[in-house]
Design a protein around this motif. Sequence first.
Motif, PDB file in Angstrom:
ATOM      1  N   HIS A  45       3.408  -1.516   4.000  1.00  0.00           N
ATOM      2  CA  HIS A  45       3.228  -0.092   3.703  1.00  0.00           C
ATOM      3  C   HIS A  45       4.523   0.570   3.251  1.00  0.00           C
ATOM      4  O   HIS A  45       4.549   1.798   3.062  1.00  0.00           O
ATOM      5  CB  HIS A  45       2.645   0.622   4.921  1.00  0.00           C
ATOM      6  N   CYS A  64      -2.724   1.996  -4.502  1.00  0.00           N
ATOM      7  CA  CYS A  64      -2.361   3.409  -4.404  1.00  0.00           C
ATOM      8  C   CYS A  64      -3.529   4.239  -4.927  1.00  0.00           C
ATOM      9  O   CYS A  64      -4.488   3.697  -5.491  1.00  0.00           O
ATOM     10  CB  CYS A  64      -1.084   3.690  -5.186  1.00  0.00           C
ATOM     11  N   GLU A  67      -5.886   3.392   2.269  1.00  0.00           N
ATOM     12  CA  GLU A  67      -5.449   2.630   3.436  1.00  0.00           C
ATOM     13  C   GLU A  67      -6.566   1.744   3.964  1.00  0.00           C
ATOM     14  O   GLU A  67      -6.320   0.628   4.439  1.00  0.00           O
ATOM     15  CB  GLU A  67      -4.950   3.581   4.512  1.00  0.00           C
ATOM     16  N   ARG A 114      -6.218   9.337   0.989  1.00  0.00           N
ATOM     17  CA  ARG A 114      -5.273   8.468   1.700  1.00  0.00           C
ATOM     18  C   ARG A 114      -6.017   7.480   2.591  1.00  0.00           C
ATOM     19  O   ARG A 114      -5.689   6.287   2.614  1.00  0.00           O
ATOM     20  CB  ARG A 114      -4.314   9.337   2.520  1.00  0.00           C
ATOM     21  N   VAL A 120       0.850  -1.187   0.000  1.00  0.00           N
ATOM     22  CA  VAL A 120       0.000   0.000   0.000  1.00  0.00           C
ATOM     23  C   VAL A 120       0.886   1.237   0.000  1.00  0.00           C
ATOM     24  O   VAL A 120       1.759   1.390   0.856  1.00  0.00           O
ATOM     25  CB  VAL A 120      -0.937   0.014   1.225  1.00  0.00           C
ATOM     26  N   VAL A 121       0.662   2.119  -0.976  1.00  0.00           N
ATOM     27  CA  VAL A 121       1.454   3.342  -1.117  1.00  0.00           C
ATOM     28  C   VAL A 121       0.488   4.525  -1.194  1.00  0.00           C
ATOM     29  O   VAL A 121      -0.373   4.561  -2.079  1.00  0.00           O
ATOM     30  CB  VAL A 121       2.333   3.295  -2.386  1.00  0.00           C
ATOM     31  N   THR A 122       0.636   5.490  -0.295  1.00  0.00           N
ATOM     32  CA  THR A 122      -0.299   6.624  -0.285  1.00  0.00           C
ATOM     33  C   THR A 122       0.395   7.980  -0.310  1.00  0.00           C
ATOM     34  O   THR A 122      -0.265   9.011  -0.199  1.00  0.00           O
ATOM     35  CB  THR A 122      -1.215   6.560   0.944  1.00  0.00           C
ATOM     36  N   VAL A 126      -0.055  -7.469   4.065  1.00  0.00           N
ATOM     37  CA  VAL A 126      -0.098  -6.079   3.604  1.00  0.00           C
ATOM     38  C   VAL A 126       1.077  -5.312   4.194  1.00  0.00           C
ATOM     39  O   VAL A 126       1.266  -5.274   5.412  1.00  0.00           O
ATOM     40  CB  VAL A 126      -1.426  -5.407   4.008  1.00  0.00           C
ATOM     41  N   GLY A 158      -6.592  -1.400   1.953  1.00  0.00           N
ATOM     42  CA  GLY A 158      -5.546  -2.296   2.428  1.00  0.00           C
ATOM     43  C   GLY A 158      -5.909  -2.953   3.737  1.00  0.00           C
ATOM     44  O   GLY A 158      -5.637  -4.149   3.952  1.00  0.00           O
ATOM     45  N   GLN A 159      -6.541  -2.196   4.625  1.00  0.00           N
ATOM     46  CA  GLN A 159      -6.944  -2.755   5.910  1.00  0.00           C
ATOM     47  C   GLN A 159      -7.979  -3.861   5.748  1.00  0.00           C
ATOM     48  O   GLN A 159      -7.921  -4.887   6.448  1.00  0.00           O
ATOM     49  CB  GLN A 159      -7.506  -1.636   6.802  1.00  0.00           C
TER      50      GLN A 159
END
Length: 462
Positions: free
Chosen positions: A310, A375, A295, A291, A277-279, A308, A298-299
């Motif tokens: 980060h 993302c 996220e 964001r 995960v890239v924010t 997962v 991903g959660q």
Amino acid sequence: MPVFTPAATADPVTLLAAGAARSAQALAAGEVGAVQLCEAAIARIEALDGALNAVVVRDFDRARQQAKDADAALARGERRPLLGVPMTVKEAFNIAGLPTSWGLPPFRDFVPPHDAVAVQRLRAAGAVILGKTNVPPGLADWQCDNPVYGRTVHPLDPRRTPGGSSGGGAVAVATGMVALELGSDLTGSLRVPASFCGVYAHKPSEGLLPARGFAFPGTEEAPAGLPSEIGPIGHCPDDLSLALQVLAGPDAAQVAQGGFALPQPRRAAAKDWRVLVVTAHPQAPVAAEVRAAVEGAGQRLAEAGASVAHASDLLPDLAEIGDTYGQIVETVLAHLEPGGRSPLALSAWFDLMASRTRIRAQLRALFAEFDAVLCPSVGCAAFEHVSEPDLTKRAITIDGTPAPYETLGAWASLASLGGLPATAAPADFTKRGLPLGVQIVGPFFEDRSTIALAGLLAGYAR
């Protein structure tokens, strides 16, 4: 000619909103007829589009005949992937008998003699094509407002843009006017509108879908070096999979024969996925709500058992990716301008190609460790229309801070420079009720994987 008499157990408007895959299933099962679906789509366009201006080139008479032909084929027992499914295509695709202007007045009356290859494949699969959707001039904006067809507005707030350049198509899908749309993507032109309008879109792996007939008016193919891809916009991940099934494969003009099959998704269960995960992006601000939406996606995967992360040292430098991709696009587009010349020396162009090759090798290493990157598709929700004609002078505001307009395309560069598949999927809403999306980037030619992960995020069984 046989007459198809469906049982009419499914509501046509509900089917349109459910998407192409469900509509095709209902047509094959006799729950609805192609003429019924076609008329429902036309009625929705006529009722809704006056305020939205999304379907700007209409071909209803021919669509009605296509629907009648589809019903006759269904009555004969034919079964094709999109038989009887109503859809639209982006105005920039050639359709014989319809104008292809790219929103540019000098080409207002240009009518190509042949369908684009992708349109041919859609017709062969049985699709009923109702018309064409709006674009910005030259497809060069994240808004849809041109002097030929005017402005397309966001379906939830007319003060805002639906995104571009495939914005008209995203609106047509989001409002249930059609079951499917065919668009294109150079710097987020599928992914940004999908995220702004709360629908699904897929930018395919480089070269996966044939682009002949999607080219500047009067030409047949895009110039070499322009990394633009065509792809679908749909209501659900199954729509994207169905569109790829119909469209994928080499152009017959370039490859005489041969089979083609995409790999199956890398993982079946959520617990088996490895996701990065890239924010944060060094070249573009990201709104807090965007964001949180990424996220949050991903959660949800982590709660389902996925691995997962980060951060990863394997992720290439996003700023270098953005710079490299931006220079490639600018160089090719500058060369295309009337009387234009490349701003780069030939040696500098080869340096760019070498950088791209090196970054693609880094991405292969990344996807040996991870199955997907989550993302943003874009750093904000749909913004209010910007009228400043000079794109270099435009600015947008993200969480109260001004940002250069060009930063809207920053998140598109990762997949675009890498030639990688990227699926845009709805993720959440802002406090004002505007859609927010997540972008799922995967390994080269593993398009089914990014679409499958979008399905898992949507709660689809895979």
